[in-house]
Design a protein around this motif. Structure first.
Motif: not given
Length: 847
Positions: A589-595, A655-664
């Motif tokens: 569970s990894v999430m990428f964010v752009g700002a 909500r879409l993956n049913e798990v919190h991201p472990a890494k961002i």
């Protein structure tokens, strides 16, 4: 976070004393972000070029709870094919035992002198003082003495205070000679010789340069630049030759021409010729009525009298010849109308992009030279007598510039394997092997083609005299492309016609029309809006569809529709990476964010800035994004409520993956080196605080992506076609030209077609995930192949690429709202006006 702080403290933190005004000046340690003179964010102002007034040493004391930019964890990545490159960095040598003295100079007339101020510099006197002038008091105060040995120590990697004050001072010294011989504009210096491209477009060639602390020492980075502007012609000539508006002394302008004139002239500045003044007037608009019909009130002998504008000008100045043309409205608080024929455009003003197309080929020839020509132009500028080497003034300060470009070894990373569909819609492994890393869909298809439920056409061309849509041809083309790419589209539903006027003149009718087209079931419905040409109403259409009605749209011209964009908007997937991303192979569970933040133009002092953030919603594919858009304080550099916005995206991911991201992994765009501290100690801390309050504590990495720099890479091999080409996609440099201590590198992920490619500088500010140089470089490069809009690697890592698209969409909303409110209206800061419709907030509507 504690490990990260400890790393910074263990690496040489020092708290020294600042003896301002004494012979030896040592600054207390301030923020550890680097400073690159002349390359700061747009919200910061440039230093003056005539005095060393900005050489203030930081007075901030060390705070134990402040986060600091991490140091490079290794000696750089070694992967791919080594390649020798020229870089437009020119080494600068200086006497490290020298001292720069800063003074405050105060010049005041003697108290007995009877002089009155007349403007900023002039004085008036009752007596003739030319023979025996008044006495003046001349006072000099020593402010500080700055030792260049501090800069020398910093460049050698010692953990000393950032010598921002020294860099400022040396930068002023380097620029002082240039200000005397060239046109100075923002960061650049330009020749006084102009190129005239016709239709009011003029350009001046020159260069931009900045001092940079690098691993090889102090360098001056020089890049070729062209300054284009509007030719200072009379407004009448502007209307006739540039806007090509037909007018005469008898007939008034029709409504279409009046709107065209107002759009082109708004916010430009003019000078007047009917009276003597140096003042510039900013155009707020043009009057609805011609000069002949305008009246205003004037006061004479405490009585108010209404006069016709043409009579007033006849009596006071001279007769108005073009009485049926509107006047320019240069009002601030009260009506102030000036006849068009008495106005001339002021110098150095923007040239409208809409009219640039007429001269774009000529402009490209000088503004976008190929790499070989650009390299030669840069070297020629550096070697010139009045070039960026500083001249006699720099020589006096014992500053010398080496006129040879820096030679550096880079590496070309291999492209990643991709997962596409074949002609039978079966997943295949594919490697982009062409030199430019481009590919097409010949005998291939998108990986996942979503079903397009009843799609509808909103035809804006039907009422036009030309450009009418050939419905049968358009539908057949749409269907053929869909089938070839294996995008499942259902039968064509219906076609609705409308005029373009509805986009700009009747919002209620537009909302009603779009709501009826949306219907009841809109989960995968998309509206194809066909236009004859680009139109100002586009911004209103997008705002209403995405914030009020909640329907996906794809706007296109008669013969052009992008199926890749449509597929991405309805939830499809163009391609995926075949192999897991380096260093993240075992993570589930990894999430990428752009700002990023969009700021209004420099002349706009009241509109909100637009903050935009995007986040991935799937893993391990990491190629689908949701976006959030927020207005915030004008020109505010940090993103307000950074943690709250990011938490919305995290909740969508959960909500879409049913798990919190472990890494961002957060990619931050639009900040300068001087704002690194803001990212770490404002935005990151806010993010951690909000995440913790929601019982979500992922490991976080913060990476800044910068394109607002001057560094260019060139092939070193002399002769042959290679020298004329851009560096290859995947070229990375992480030695010699990088920061002396920070974890940064330059990556050219795309294959440049026009002009000379500019690499992106990535700097890792904070890392709890333990990336090595090689791993983070490969992660970013591989992600650049996952952009849904195209079949090539993009120049910016997709989280930033998409964040900029979302910010641009927010800018469209803002431009649309300004037409309903005013640019200074507090209502424009209402987040509700930018809130996405619930039906669209989790899809790639911005793609």
């Amino acid at each position: 976070m504690e490990d990260n702080r400890k790393r910074g403290r263990d690496e040489g933190e020092r708290d020294t004393t600042d003896d301002v005004g004494e012979s030896s000046s040592r600054a207390r340690r301030g923020a550890t972000d680097s400073y690159e003179v002349g390359e700061s964010s747009r919200v910061n102002t440039e230093p003056p070029t005539s005095a060393l007034s900005s050489m203030n040493i930081s007075q901030s004391t060390v705070q134990s709870d402040l986060l600091e930019v991490i140091r490079r964890p290794d000696n750089g990545g070694i992967h791919g094919i080594p390649i020798q490159l020229f870089v437009n960095h020119f080494p600068v040598t200086f006497n490290n035992s020298s001292i720069i003295f800063k003074y405050n100079v105060d010049l005041k007339p003697d108290e007995q002198s009877k002089l009155a101020n007349y403007g900023s510099s002039a004085k008036i006197s009752k007596e003739n003082i030319r023979e025996e002038g008044p006495k003046y008091n001349f006072k000099i105060n020593s402010v500080e003495d700055v030792e260049l040995s501090q800069l020398d120590g910093y460049l050698k990697g010692n953990f000393l205070p950032n010598p921002r004050n020294i860099l400022h001072g040396l930068d002023l010294v380097m620029k002082e000679n240039l200000t005397k011989h060239m046109i100075s504009f923002r960061r650049g210096f330009y020749s006084r010789e102009l190129d005239d491209f016709g239709r009011g477009l003029i350009a001046s060639r020159g260069f931009q340069h900045s001092l940079k602390p690098t691993k090889q020492g102090l360098v001056v980075c020089v890049d070729y630049s062209v300054l284009s502007s509007q030719k200072p012609v009379s407004v009448l000539e502007y209307l006739e030759k540039i806007l090509q508006v037909n007018f005469n002394k008898i007939d008034p302008l029709n409504s279409t021409d009046r709107e065209k004139v107002e759009k082109a002239l708004k916010d430009l500045e003019v000078k007047v010729i009917h009276r003597q003044t140096d003042q510039n007037y900013k155009i707020a608009g043009v009057t609805l009525y011609p000069s002949n019909d305008l009246k205003f009130k004037i006061k004479k002998k405490n009585q108010s009298k209404e006069v016709r504008l043409i009579d007033y000008y006849m009596e006071t100045y001279k007769e108005i010849e073009y009485k049926n043309l509107p006047c320019l409205d240069v009002s601030r608080n009260s009506n102030n109308y000036i006849p068009i024929e008495f106005c001339v455009l002021a110098e150095r003003q923007r040239y409208l992009k809409e009219y640039l197309q007429h001269s774009v080929r000529k402009m490209k020839n000088i503004a976008m030279p190929d790499p070989l020509e650009r390299k030669e132009l840069i070297c020629k500028a550096v070697e010139a007598k009045n070039g960026p080497h500083g001249g006699d003034i720099a020589e006096h300060f014992e500053i010398t510039v080496n006129t040879s470009m820096t030679v550096v070894t880079g590496y070309v990373m291999s492209p990643p394997y991709l997962k596409l569909g074949d002609s039978q819609n079966i997943s295949i492994k594919f490697l982009p092997e062409s030199e430019d890393r481009l590919w097409n869909f010949k005998e291939k298809s998108v990986l996942k083609g979503m079903q397009i439920k009843p799609w509808k056409i909103l035809d804006f061309t039907a009422s036009e005299d030309f450009g009418i849509l050939d419905m049968n041809k358009f539908v057949k083309n749409f269907t053929d492309i869909s089938q070839r790419l294996h995008i499942q589209e259902s039968r064509f539903f219906d076609r609705t016609t409308s005029t373009m006027d509805i986009l700009t003149k009747n919002e209620a009718a537009l909302i009603s029309l779009l709501s009826s087209l949306k219907g009841q079931n809109s989960s995968s419905q998309i509206l194809i809006c066909v236009m004859k040409e680009k139109d100002q109403g586009y911004k209103n259409l997008k705002r209403i569809c995405e914030t009020k009605v909640g329907i996906l749209t794809q706007c296109c011209l008669v013969h052009n529709v992008s199926m890749l964009k449509i597929n991405a908007k309805v939830g499809g997937s163009t391609m995926e990476l075949f192999d897991p991303l380096p260093h993240l192979e075992k993570d589930n569970s990894v999430m990428f964010v752009g700002a990023t933040v969009y700021h209004p133009g420099s002349k706009n002092t009241s509109c909100p800035s637009i903050a935009a953030m995007v986040g991935t919603t799937n893993w391990p594919a990491a190629n689908k994004y949701a976006a959030r858009i927020r207005p915030q304080a004008h020109s505010k550099g940090s993103i307000h409520n950074f943690g709250e916005i990011c938490m919305e995206l995290v909740n969508t991911y959960t909500r879409l993956n049913e798990v919190h991201p472990a890494k961002i992994v957060v990619f931050r765009d639009g900040v300068s080196d001087t704002q690194f501290d803001m990212v770490l100690n404002t935005e990151l801390k806010d993010l951690k605080k909000v995440l913790k309050s929601h019982n979500c504590e992922p490991m976080i990495t913060i990476v800044v992506a910068q394109k607002q720099h001057l560094t260019r890479l060139f092939h070193m091999k002399v002769g042959g076609e290679l020298e004329k080409k851009n560096v290859l996609s995947g070229t990375v440099v992480d030695t010699k030209i990088i920061h002396p201590r920070n974890f940064d590198f330059y990556l050219c992920s795309h294959s440049g077609i026009n002009g000379t490619s500019k690499p992106v500088r990535y700097t890792v500010l904070f890392d709890e995930n333990g990336f090595s140089s090689q791993d983070i470089q490969k992660v970013i490069y591989n992600l650049c192949y996952t952009c849904a809009r195209c079949t090539k690697p993009v120049s910016l890592v997709p989280p930033v690429y998409y964040a900029k698209l979302a910010a641009s969409r927010g800018r469209l909303y803002l431009d649309s709202l300004i037409e309903s409110y005013t640019a200074a209206s507090p209502a424009l800061f209402d987040q509700g006006l930018f809130k996405l419709h619930d039906d669209l907030k989790d899809c790639m509507f911005f793609c």
